[in-house]
Design a protein around this motif. Sequence first.
Motif, PDB file in Angstrom:
ATOM      1  N   THR A 371       0.830  -1.206   0.000  1.00  0.00           N
ATOM      2  CA  THR A 371       0.000   0.000   0.000  1.00  0.00           C
ATOM      3  C   THR A 371       0.863   1.254   0.000  1.00  0.00           C
ATOM      4  OG1 THR A 371      -1.805  -1.143   1.147  1.00  0.00           O
ATOM      5  CG2 THR A 371      -1.790   1.263   1.239  1.00  0.00           C
ATOM      6  N   ARG A 372       1.960   1.239   0.771  1.00  0.00           N
ATOM      7  CA  ARG A 372       2.856   2.399   0.797  1.00  0.00           C
ATOM      8  C   ARG A 372       3.471   2.652  -0.575  1.00  0.00           C
ATOM      9  NH1 ARG A 372       4.496   0.299   5.858  1.00  0.00           N
ATOM     10  NH2 ARG A 372       6.357  -0.617   4.902  1.00  0.00           N
ATOM     11  N   MET A 373       3.798   1.590  -1.300  1.00  0.00           N
ATOM     12  CA  MET A 373       4.352   1.760  -2.641  1.00  0.00           C
ATOM     13  C   MET A 373       3.338   2.416  -3.572  1.00  0.00           C
ATOM     14  SD  MET A 373       6.374  -1.876  -3.057  1.00  0.00           S
ATOM     15  CE  MET A 373       6.833  -1.526  -4.747  1.00  0.00           C
ATOM     16  N   ILE A 374       2.080   2.015  -3.452  1.00  0.00           N
ATOM     17  CA  ILE A 374       1.029   2.605  -4.278  1.00  0.00           C
ATOM     18  C   ILE A 374       0.861   4.083  -3.954  1.00  0.00           C
ATOM     19  CG2 ILE A 374      -1.465   2.592  -4.726  1.00  0.00           C
ATOM     20  CD1 ILE A 374      -1.384  -0.445  -4.342  1.00  0.00           C
ATOM     21  N   LEU A 375       0.948   4.417  -2.663  1.00  0.00           N
ATOM     22  CA  LEU A 375       0.707   5.789  -2.240  1.00  0.00           C
ATOM     23  C   LEU A 375       1.742   6.765  -2.790  1.00  0.00           C
ATOM     24  CD1 LEU A 375      -0.414   5.316   1.476  1.00  0.00           C
ATOM     25  CD2 LEU A 375      -1.829   5.794  -0.523  1.00  0.00           C
ATOM     26  N   ARG A 376       2.905   6.267  -3.180  1.00  0.00           N
ATOM     27  CA  ARG A 376       3.913   7.158  -3.753  1.00  0.00           C
ATOM     28  C   ARG A 376       3.366   7.910  -4.958  1.00  0.00           C
ATOM     29  NH1 ARG A 376       9.089   4.362  -5.573  1.00  0.00           N
ATOM     30  NH2 ARG A 376       7.585   2.825  -6.346  1.00  0.00           N
ATOM     31  N   HIS A 377       2.494   7.258  -5.702  1.00  0.00           N
ATOM     32  CA  HIS A 377       1.943   7.874  -6.909  1.00  0.00           C
ATOM     33  C   HIS A 377       0.537   8.429  -6.688  1.00  0.00           C
ATOM     34  CE1 HIS A 377       5.403   6.026  -8.703  1.00  0.00           C
ATOM     35  NE2 HIS A 377       4.952   4.817  -8.450  1.00  0.00           N
ATOM     36  N   HIS A 378      -0.228   7.834  -5.783  1.00  0.00           N
ATOM     37  CA  HIS A 378      -1.623   8.225  -5.610  1.00  0.00           C
ATOM     38  C   HIS A 378      -1.793   9.438  -4.705  1.00  0.00           C
ATOM     39  CE1 HIS A 378      -3.403   4.040  -6.794  1.00  0.00           C
ATOM     40  NE2 HIS A 378      -2.325   4.344  -7.490  1.00  0.00           N
ATOM     41  N   ALA A 379      -0.882   9.641  -3.773  1.00  0.00           N
ATOM     42  CA  ALA A 379      -1.066  10.676  -2.747  1.00  0.00           C
ATOM     43  C   ALA A 379      -0.618  12.040  -3.256  1.00  0.00           C
ATOM     44  CB  ALA A 379      -0.309  10.291  -1.481  1.00  0.00           C
ATOM     45  N   TRP A 380      -1.263  12.521  -4.290  1.00  0.00           N
ATOM     46  CA  TRP A 380      -0.991  13.839  -4.863  1.00  0.00           C
ATOM     47  C   TRP A 380      -2.170  14.747  -4.565  1.00  0.00           C
ATOM     48  CZ3 TRP A 380      -3.728  16.398  -8.820  1.00  0.00           C
ATOM     49  CH2 TRP A 380      -3.097  17.527  -9.363  1.00  0.00           C
ATOM     50  N   VAL A 381      -1.888  15.962  -4.138  1.00  0.00           N
ATOM     51  CA  VAL A 381      -2.942  16.925  -3.816  1.00  0.00           C
ATOM     52  C   VAL A 381      -2.911  18.040  -4.858  1.00  0.00           C
ATOM     53  CG1 VAL A 381      -3.818  18.563  -2.113  1.00  0.00           C
ATOM     54  CG2 VAL A 381      -2.775  16.414  -1.365  1.00  0.00           C
ATOM     55  N   PRO A 382      -4.014  18.296  -5.542  1.00  0.00           N
ATOM     56  CA  PRO A 382      -4.014  19.289  -6.620  1.00  0.00           C
ATOM     57  C   PRO A 382      -3.989  20.714  -6.083  1.00  0.00           C
ATOM     58  CG  PRO A 382      -6.223  18.456  -6.297  1.00  0.00           C
ATOM     59  CD  PRO A 382      -5.325  17.642  -5.400  1.00  0.00           C
ATOM     60  N   PRO A 383      -3.462  21.632  -6.867  1.00  0.00           N
ATOM     61  CA  PRO A 383      -3.650  23.043  -6.542  1.00  0.00           C
ATOM     62  C   PRO A 383      -5.116  23.422  -6.724  1.00  0.00           C
ATOM     63  CG  PRO A 383      -2.711  22.833  -8.733  1.00  0.00           C
ATOM     64  CD  PRO A 383      -2.758  21.446  -8.146  1.00  0.00           C
TER      65      PRO A 383
END
Length: 386
Positions: A371-383
């Motif tokens: 799950t942590r590996m996936i979050l590297r790409h998924h955990a992005w917050v837009p402006p």
Amino acid sequence: MDGSSAVVVGGGIGGLAAAIGLHRIGWQVTVVERASTLEDAGAGISLAANGLRALDELGVGEAVRNAARGQYSGGTRTPRGGWLARMDGSALERAVGTPIMGIPRSTLHRLLRDSLPADALLIGTEADSLQQVSPGTVRVGRSGTVLEADLVVAADGIGSAMRGRLFPAHPGPAYSGSTVLRAITEHPVDPGTDFELTWGPGAEFGHIAFPDGRAEWHAVLNLPAGTRFADPLAELRRRFGTWHDPIPALLDATRPTAVLHHDVHELRTPLPSYTAGRTALLGDAAHAMTPNLGQGACQALEDAVTLAAALATAPTVQAALAHYDAERRPRGQAVARAARQAGRMGQQLSHPVAIALRNTAMRLTPSRAATRMILRHHAWVPPRLR
């Protein structure tokens, strides 16, 4: 910069998203799409949290979620059906606020188009020239007429003609070594899980379940570029017919004419910039990547929101484009590298010893680490867009 104008070249997911973002910040936008009819070619798509957050900022996230199916169950298997890794969609939802969502591409395209003014999309029109005519104006030639704008967004896909004009020394897309066949089943099926990948020697078969009961499937093979089959469905039954359920059932539920076949290309040589003059490259035109992380469309959506936000806040178009390039190029190129590596360690592996080592490592990896590996790409917050 309210009242400014832009021409978006390309009416795919990235181009439509960019047009929506620009429209939301008060720009006049024209989307130029060379296809004469919008058939929404493609099968299905998975949208991760970063892509969904971008869609929320564009004002279409709720509509997309309502038309999609959350991926809570599934994982990665061997051809005999043994599990290499199980998906924990609920854990991912707790971590980032949403599961990955599966949706037909045609539905996503329609929802994006519906968010634009009816006269914003010009179909059957090819942008055949690009010219900086003054410090503040870009001219796009299209089918004998000219559009002038303050900005051009090149979202014309992996074979981008705009990219070729802006960076003529760039070698362009390269074949990844894999080809993909895909389709949506003709009628509802029960695949048993929301999402799966199955890895065999140099081959992958996967599915995405949709809310209406149908499912998208894809088959990826290590083959020379340009390989085609007289009867694609029969060839897939020959190659995958002995793999675990529901793979044979998914193939049996598919019309032969529904199968799409495309070679997988990528921009293996990174671009030196995502901008040139008053032109911004976006989506596959900027960072076409292999599909192994399911991030191609999500990165295009990130591009769109980041570009619109920069143009809404920067004092000049030039300053906005500099910010866009600084924000998007490192991330887009890093995700592309990660996708390439995932393919090499996943579907593209063919040596039995290498496959055995990978499978053992996957079985021993704790679900929290995955799950942590996936979050590297998924955990992005837009402006934020105003």
